[in-house]
Design an enzyme around this catalytic site. Structure first.
Site, mmCIF file in Angstrom:
data_model
loop_
_atom_site.group_PDB
_atom_site.id
_atom_site.type_symbol
_atom_site.label_atom_id
_atom_site.label_comp_id
_atom_site.label_asym_id
_atom_site.label_seq_id
_atom_site.Cartn_x
_atom_site.Cartn_y
_atom_site.Cartn_z
ATOM 1 N N ARG A 315 0.813 -1.151 0.090
ATOM 2 C CA ARG A 315 0.081 0.176 0.157
ATOM 3 C C ARG A 315 0.925 1.204 -0.053
ATOM 4 O O ARG A 315 1.460 1.727 0.924
ATOM 5 C CB ARG A 315 -0.826 -0.056 1.157
ATOM 6 N N SER A 384 -12.725 -3.841 0.862
ATOM 7 C CA SER A 384 -13.024 -3.281 2.107
ATOM 8 C C SER A 384 -14.408 -3.094 2.381
ATOM 9 O O SER A 384 -15.239 -2.616 1.443
ATOM 10 C CB SER A 384 -12.412 -1.766 2.213
ATOM 11 N N LYS A 413 -4.893 6.025 8.253
ATOM 12 C CA LYS A 413 -5.898 6.365 7.092
ATOM 13 C C LYS A 413 -6.592 7.402 7.607
ATOM 14 O O LYS A 413 -7.308 7.497 8.636
ATOM 15 C CB LYS A 413 -6.649 5.197 6.835
HETATM 16 C C1 LIG Z 1 -6.989 -5.876 4.338
HETATM 17 C C2 LIG Z 1 -7.124 -4.237 4.063
HETATM 18 N N1 LIG Z 1 -8.435 -4.080 4.212
HETATM 19 C C3 LIG Z 1 -8.825 -2.702 4.064
HETATM 20 C C4 LIG Z 1 -8.079 -1.898 3.440
HETATM 21 C C5 LIG Z 1 -8.209 -0.365 2.959
HETATM 22 O O1 LIG Z 1 -8.897 -0.304 1.767
HETATM 23 P P1 LIG Z 1 -9.284 1.078 1.042
HETATM 24 O O2 LIG Z 1 -10.831 1.063 1.886
HETATM 25 O O3 LIG Z 1 -9.332 0.785 -0.356
HETATM 26 O O4 LIG Z 1 -8.423 2.054 1.844
HETATM 27 P P2 LIG Z 1 -6.769 2.511 1.417
HETATM 28 O O5 LIG Z 1 -5.991 1.207 1.776
HETATM 29 O O6 LIG Z 1 -6.810 2.392 -0.238
HETATM 30 O O7 LIG Z 1 -6.499 3.701 2.000
HETATM 31 C C6 LIG Z 1 -6.982 -2.313 2.872
HETATM 32 N N2 LIG Z 1 -6.007 -1.490 2.269
HETATM 33 N N3 LIG Z 1 -6.481 -3.606 3.392
HETATM 34 C C1 LIG Z 2 -5.476 0.794 5.322
HETATM 35 C C2 LIG Z 2 -6.662 0.964 6.245
HETATM 36 N N1 LIG Z 2 -7.964 0.532 6.051
HETATM 37 C C3 LIG Z 2 -8.684 0.726 6.944
HETATM 38 C C4 LIG Z 2 -10.128 0.542 6.795
HETATM 39 O O1 LIG Z 2 -10.813 0.641 7.808
HETATM 40 O O2 LIG Z 2 -10.626 -0.260 5.996
HETATM 41 S S1 LIG Z 2 -7.854 1.089 8.399
HETATM 42 C C5 LIG Z 2 -6.573 1.378 7.658
HETATM 43 C C6 LIG Z 2 -5.192 1.707 8.338
HETATM 44 C C7 LIG Z 2 -4.703 0.604 9.100
HETATM 45 O O3 LIG Z 2 -3.458 0.899 9.777
HETATM 46 P P1 LIG Z 2 -3.216 0.770 10.920
HETATM 47 O O4 LIG Z 2 -2.832 -0.688 11.225
HETATM 48 O O5 LIG Z 2 -1.756 1.497 11.228
HETATM 49 O O6 LIG Z 2 -3.962 1.365 11.924
#
Ligand SMILES: Cc1ncc(COP(=O)(O)OP(=O)(O)O)c(N)n1
Ligand SMILES: Cc1nc(C(=O)O)sc1CCOP(=O)(O)O
Ligand SMILES: [Mg+2]
Length: 490
Positions: A315, A384, A413
């Site tokens: 990512r 997601s 995020k």
């Molecule tokens: C395993 C996993 N779950 C959720 C996310 C979030 O994806 P998305 O909603 O597209 O947000 P971004 O990661 O693109 O900011 C994820 N990356 N991985």
């Molecule tokens: C990439 C992402 N997606 C989310 C969702 O809710 O779909 S939360 C998230 C960030 C996760 O990072 P951390 O482990 O540092 O909290």
């Protein structure tokens, strides 16, 4: 289960001497192995299984037959031993011609046959030797009597790089000790290790059938022993899962389908190659964190895998396309060699260009049905979902898993809505797909997540707890341990 140590590494510049080239064209490197084993007329084990597994894993396999069995899915009806002189002729024929990366022995039914094998191995030294001390078939038939035990113990085991006995064989080699629990398997492995092999893998009957063959193929491709064992386990799990609904023969020992990964899943017209258990410890990289800690994506991925990550997502929101592509290609290579899937976040173009195992997309990214049509049936697609409705749609559109969160508040995020443990549970209970939890998860709260205890929840996806840290390896190991312990509690 294995004891630790290192396998002899293969020379970096090895190549096939069988391909004679008269021009300056480069010679293509083909991993080559030899299996020395019995023929199984039912083709579920022995020479036939070895040939199929190697073909499925892209490895050239030559074969020396030691015995011919009349065998089917009900059991072994009769065994015919080949004369040791003829086994020797086969061995000389192939060992004098090919340069094998790995030789594997299976059914060696008599002392005389073991003698001719040892004689040939001393004349034609091999790079790595895998010994599957076949004595008892899965159906319980004795394939090599106790007469071979002493030559196994004294002369074959000491020269093996790895031995892969099942529990009955391990027990026989150790003079009949009881091996029923995992602890007893571990002790048996240690005792067998003292007989001289560099590694010992004691198999139970359910999960590690065909493991020796699979190790053969992965070692020939240059994998380390631990990676080869992991890939073998993943392959066997997937093949068993694929094969559970297919009918071959009328007996209890239906052979599993070695070519499962080439076949379509009749339910969805897609290959059933994704193993939901891979979601257990999902490491998601982050470009800002890698920069902050002055590490490359590749180093971050290597450390996470070494620490026990079971799936990786790149990512990299801020990476330049060309640079990202090159790094993604390197990461694909690393992940493949460890048998760990690699997914790309958002960027379908990068996933296609680097031949990643799949992508993860969100609700505002490209729709899943379109992603599926672009990536084809074999790739993994995660999506997601914060609600049961989104989870249902993901399933209808052909996703493989859903990521659900944010379970806890996160700084990784921006403006991410938190759904809490209750929200996660609601999504898990409604989902027809496996779920990985995400958002604010780390060592201190991973257990509380896994304790919601719904069958669909397969693991946690983590960014900052692994990558916004000085040592990715240490943090991944700690989280892996925490998750393993939570599994025992649940
Ligand atoms: C395993 C996993 N779950 C959720 C996310 C979030 O994806 P998305 O909603 O597209 O947000 P971004 O990661 O693109 O900011 C994820 N990356 N991985
Ligand atoms: C990439 C992402 N997606 C989310 C969702 O809710 O779909 S939360 C998230 C960030 C996760 O990072 P951390 O482990 O540092 O909290
Ligand atoms: Mg996205």
């Amino acid at each position: 289960m294995y004891s630790l140590g290192g396998i002899r590494s293969l020379p970096a510049n090895w190549r096939s001497t069988t391909a004679s080239m008269t021009t300056t064209e480069s010679v293509r490197k083909v991993p080559q192995v030899l299996t020395v084993a019995g023929s199984d007329s039912g083709a579920g084990a022995g020479i036939q299984a070895d040939l199929k597994v190697c073909a499925a894993r892209g490895v050239y396999c030559a074969s020396v037959i030691t015995a011919v069995t009349a065998q089917n899915t009900r059991g072994v009806q009769s065994v015919h031993l080949l004369p040791p002189e003829f086994v020797s002729e086969q061995l000389k024929s192939v060992l004098s011609d090919f340069e094998f990366d790995v030789v594997k022995t299976g059914m060696l039914p008599s002392t005389e046959i073991v003698e001719v094998l040892l004689q040939n191995l001393s004349e034609f030294p091999v790079r790595a030797l895998v010994v599957d001390p076949v004595m008892v078939s899965t159906s319980g038939h004795v394939l090599a009597g106790s007469s071979v035990l002493s030559i196994f113990r004294e002369r074959l085991l000491p020269i093996a790089d790895i031995i892969t006995p099942n529990v009955k064989e391990a027990s026989a080699l150790l003079g009949g000790v009881k091996i029923e629990t995992v602890e007893e398997m571990r002790s048996a492995a240690k005792l067998l290790h003292e007989m001289g092999p560099r590694f010992v893998l004691v198999k139970d009957f359910k999960t590690f059938v065909e493991c020796g063959t699979l190790l053969l193929a992965e070692l020939a491709k240059g994998s380390s022993m631990l990676s080869a064992v992991k890939v073998a386990k993943r392959f066997v799990d997937n093949a068993l899962d694929y094969s559970k609904d297919i009918v071959i023969g009328t007996g209890k020992q239906g052979p599993f389908d070695h070519f499962f990964s080439l076949k379509k899943d009749p339910q969805s017209s897609r290959c059933s190659i994704f193993n939901p258990d891979d979601l257990f410890l999902y490491a998601v990289t982050d470009s800002r964190m890698n920069k902050k800690w002055n590490r490359s994506i590749v180093d971050a991925v290597k450390a996470a895998i070494e620490g026990g990550a079971t799936i990786i997502q790149l990512r990299e929101k801020e990476a330049e396309t060309r640079e990202f592509l090159e790094e993604a290609k390197s990461c694909v290579g690393i992940c493949r060699s460890h048998g760990v899937c690699l997914l790309i976040n958002d960027r379908i173009d990068i996933a296609l260009a680097c031949d990643a195992d799949g992508v993860h997309v969100g609700q505002s990214d490209m729709p899943v049905d379109l992603v599926r049509s672009l990536l084809g049936p074999d790739k993994i697609i995660g999506v997601s979902c914060k609600t049961p409705e989104q989870a249902h749609q993901a399933w209808k559109d052909g996703a493989d898993y859903i990521g659900s969160g944010g379970v806890f508040p996160t700084n990784t995020k921006a403006n991410n809505r938190t759904i809490g443990l209750d929200g996660l549970k609601t999504v898990c209970e409604a989902s027809q797909l496996p779920v990985v939890a995400i958002g604010g998860i780390g060592i201190s709260n991973a257990v509380s997540v896994m304790q919601i205890n719904t069958p669909n929840l397969k693991g946690v996806a983590v960014v900052s707890a692994l990558f916004d840290q000085e040592c990715v390896l240490t943090q991944t190991k700690k989280l892996h341990k925490t998750l393993e312990e939570s599994k025992k509690e649940v």
